[in-house]
Design a protein around this motif. Structure first.
Motif, PDB file in Angstrom:
ATOM      1  N   PHE A 105       0.832  -1.208   0.000  1.00  0.00           N
ATOM      2  CA  PHE A 105       0.000   0.000   0.000  1.00  0.00           C
ATOM      3  C   PHE A 105       0.871   1.264   0.000  1.00  0.00           C
ATOM      4  CE2 PHE A 105      -3.265  -2.657   2.512  1.00  0.00           C
ATOM      5  CZ  PHE A 105      -3.804  -3.169   1.339  1.00  0.00           C
ATOM      6  N   GLN A 106       1.924   1.225   0.809  1.00  0.00           N
ATOM      7  CA  GLN A 106       2.812   2.374   0.919  1.00  0.00           C
ATOM      8  C   GLN A 106       3.516   2.657  -0.410  1.00  0.00           C
ATOM      9  OE1 GLN A 106       5.661   1.952   4.079  1.00  0.00           O
ATOM     10  NE2 GLN A 106       6.773   3.815   3.547  1.00  0.00           N
ATOM     11  N   LEU A 110      -0.931   4.529  -1.383  1.00  0.00           N
ATOM     12  CA  LEU A 110      -2.263   4.417  -0.781  1.00  0.00           C
ATOM     13  C   LEU A 110      -2.160   4.717   0.709  1.00  0.00           C
ATOM     14  CD1 LEU A 110      -3.295   1.113  -2.609  1.00  0.00           C
ATOM     15  CD2 LEU A 110      -3.942   3.453  -3.233  1.00  0.00           C
ATOM     16  N   ASP A 111      -2.029   5.992   1.033  1.00  0.00           N
ATOM     17  CA  ASP A 111      -1.825   6.385   2.427  1.00  0.00           C
ATOM     18  C   ASP A 111      -3.027   6.063   3.307  1.00  0.00           C
ATOM     19  OD1 ASP A 111       0.648   7.383   1.690  1.00  0.00           O
ATOM     20  OD2 ASP A 111      -0.129   9.388   1.272  1.00  0.00           O
ATOM     21  N   CYS A 112      -4.191   5.961   2.707  1.00  0.00           N
ATOM     22  CA  CYS A 112      -5.393   5.684   3.494  1.00  0.00           C
ATOM     23  C   CYS A 112      -5.495   4.214   3.893  1.00  0.00           C
ATOM     24  CB  CYS A 112      -6.640   6.083   2.702  1.00  0.00           C
ATOM     25  SG  CYS A 112      -6.849   5.153   1.158  1.00  0.00           S
ATOM     26  N   ALA A 113      -4.700   3.374   3.277  1.00  0.00           N
ATOM     27  CA  ALA A 113      -4.797   1.929   3.517  1.00  0.00           C
ATOM     28  C   ALA A 113      -3.653   1.456   4.398  1.00  0.00           C
ATOM     29  CB  ALA A 113      -4.778   1.169   2.186  1.00  0.00           C
ATOM     30  N   PHE A 139     -11.663  -2.449   0.137  1.00  0.00           N
ATOM     31  CA  PHE A 139     -11.881  -1.211  -0.608  1.00  0.00           C
ATOM     32  C   PHE A 139     -13.363  -0.957  -0.871  1.00  0.00           C
ATOM     33  CE2 PHE A 139      -7.336  -1.804  -1.556  1.00  0.00           C
ATOM     34  CZ  PHE A 139      -6.883  -0.533  -1.231  1.00  0.00           C
ATOM     35  N   TRP A 144     -12.785   3.095  -2.950  1.00  0.00           N
ATOM     36  CA  TRP A 144     -11.674   2.900  -3.861  1.00  0.00           C
ATOM     37  C   TRP A 144     -10.977   4.233  -4.120  1.00  0.00           C
ATOM     38  CZ3 TRP A 144     -10.488  -1.979  -5.900  1.00  0.00           C
ATOM     39  CH2 TRP A 144     -11.408  -3.000  -5.582  1.00  0.00           C
ATOM     40  N   PRO A 145      -9.716   4.210  -4.552  1.00  0.00           N
ATOM     41  CA  PRO A 145      -9.039   5.469  -4.895  1.00  0.00           C
ATOM     42  C   PRO A 145      -9.867   6.282  -5.882  1.00  0.00           C
ATOM     43  CG  PRO A 145      -7.463   3.660  -4.882  1.00  0.00           C
ATOM     44  CD  PRO A 145      -8.823   3.046  -4.709  1.00  0.00           C
ATOM     45  N   PHE A 156      -6.050  -3.011 -10.711  1.00  0.00           N
ATOM     46  CA  PHE A 156      -5.553  -2.401  -9.481  1.00  0.00           C
ATOM     47  C   PHE A 156      -5.304  -3.468  -8.418  1.00  0.00           C
ATOM     48  CE2 PHE A 156      -6.745  -0.880  -5.222  1.00  0.00           C
ATOM     49  CZ  PHE A 156      -5.749   0.055  -5.005  1.00  0.00           C
ATOM     50  N   VAL A 160      -1.701  -4.530  -6.601  1.00  0.00           N
ATOM     51  CA  VAL A 160      -1.468  -4.600  -5.153  1.00  0.00           C
ATOM     52  C   VAL A 160      -0.913  -5.961  -4.769  1.00  0.00           C
ATOM     53  CG1 VAL A 160      -2.537  -4.541  -2.872  1.00  0.00           C
ATOM     54  CG2 VAL A 160      -3.242  -2.889  -4.608  1.00  0.00           C
TER      55      VAL A 160
END
Length: 372
Positions: A105-106, A110-113, A139, A144-145, A156, A160
């Protein structure tokens, strides 16, 4: 192969606890003195056994059992141990899987995850360990983003999982430990003269990563065991037959020589299995670690390299695919539970255990058939 010279071959009935020896009098070689003695096992022992106080399952473990008459003919049978890497040598999912997802995620921004332990455990439970479903559940819950088109959700998720796989492999190589007790288990086997073979060829992480994990055992320990990867499988007698590489008249002569040493029933079983595999080989993706046929060949190669018959080898499995392949060729099998398989059922295993040492899996229990 010394054991092939023995004319007493045991056709073992793993589901009905029977042993049918084919005896050619006075031709059996004496057993090796440095191998553990395997005593007779009562045919009246219950097929399903639950040991009090432990999460153990016992399903008619008759891999080396003998009747009293057969035992008098050959009181000590050979034993070899085959170990998988995933879930057996290392339980990567228990320590590193959640961390690998967070690293993925990092890396993807994806900072929110970020999965805390309770979130990860809940996703594993709800998805039955299916990682693609874990991502979909997560998600769909948090959103989702915003920049991701609906049509690209599948790609996506794949990206991941790809980054997660890379992160987990790096963790496995650098920081994740071996399972507690596995080193003592291997040492005990080596001290008793029991061959130990580690199977890397069908590891989910690939042969190269699996071999790197095996190296954590240390040089001294590695010098006493065998490692069976892709190269060893392809060079084995059985592997050459199935994959059609390097088959020559000299190989045919070797096969004929070995076949003459075996009982007719064993010859027929192997011949039928090879023919079946060759028939469907054009449809098999041999690069897939989950290919049952590839795993069967790896198990055969492991037994060949250990120089012990398949039915006297015990597979310590962490995967259902390994379990299924071992069942197909009549190899005794013990499942070692991991965090990834903690809720799974293994009805075809001879035994299911939680770990190495103590009240769990030990070499002494494999030798004595006493599961307490």
């Amino acid at each position: 192969m010394e054991i092939a010279s023995c004319s007493i071959l045991y056709t073992l009935g793993f589901w009905n606890n029977t042993v049918t020896p084919a005896i050619n009098n006075n031709l059996c070689l004496p057993p090796k003195s440095n191998l553990c003695s395997l005593p007779s096992f009562s045919p009246t022992f219950p097929r399903n056994f639950n040991s009090p106080g432990k999460n153990l399952q016992f399903n008619g473990f008759t891999a080396f059992s003998t009747s009293s008459s057969a035992q008098n003919q050959n009181p000590s049978l050979e034993l070899a141990v085959l170990l998988e890497v995933d879930g057996v040598l290392m339980d990567a999912y228990r320590v590193g899987n959640r961390q690998a997802f967070n690293l993925a995620f990092q890396k993807l921004g994806l900072d929110c995850a970020k999965w805390a332990e309770p979130v990860y455990s809940d996703l594993v439970r709800r998805s039955a360990g299916n990682e693609e479903k874990m991502l979909l559940l997560y998600f769909n819950r948090i959103g989702w983003p915003t920049s991701l088109p609906t049509s690209e959700k599948d790609s996506f998720v794949r990206s991941v999982l790809r980054e997660k796989k890379n992160a987990l492999e790096e963790l496995m190589l650098k920081s994740l430990p071996l399972r507690p007790g596995v080193e003592d288990f291997i040492d005990d086997a080596c001290n008793k003269g029991i061959p130990v073979t580690i199977l890397t060829s069908y590891s989910k992480s690939g042969d190269k990563i699996a071999r790197s994990i095996v190296e954590k055992l240390g040089e001294e320990r590695l010098s006493k065991i065998k490692v069976v990867g892709n190269d060893e499988v392809e060079k084995s007698l059985y592997g050459q037959l199935v994959f059609g590489k390097g088959v020559s008249s000299s190989l045919d002569e070797q096969l004929a020589k070995e076949a003459r040493k075996a009982a007719s029933a064993e010859k027929q079983r192997i011949a039928e299995e090879v023919a079946s595999l060759l028939k469907v080989s054009v449809n098999i993706d041999t690069t897939s670690s989950e290919s049952l046929e590839k795993i069967v060949v790896a198990l055969r190669a492991g037994a060949e390299i250990a120089e012990v018959p398949v039915y006297n080898c015990v597979l310590i499995a962490g995967s259902k695919s390994g379990l299924a392949a071992a069942e197909q060729i009549g190899m005794p099998r013990v499942v070692l539970r991991s965090s990834y398989t903690s809720r799974a059922e293994f009805p075809t295993a001879n035994a299911v255990m939680d770990g190495f040492g103590g009240a769990d899996l030990t070499i002494s229990k494999l030798c004595q058939k006493l599961w307490s």
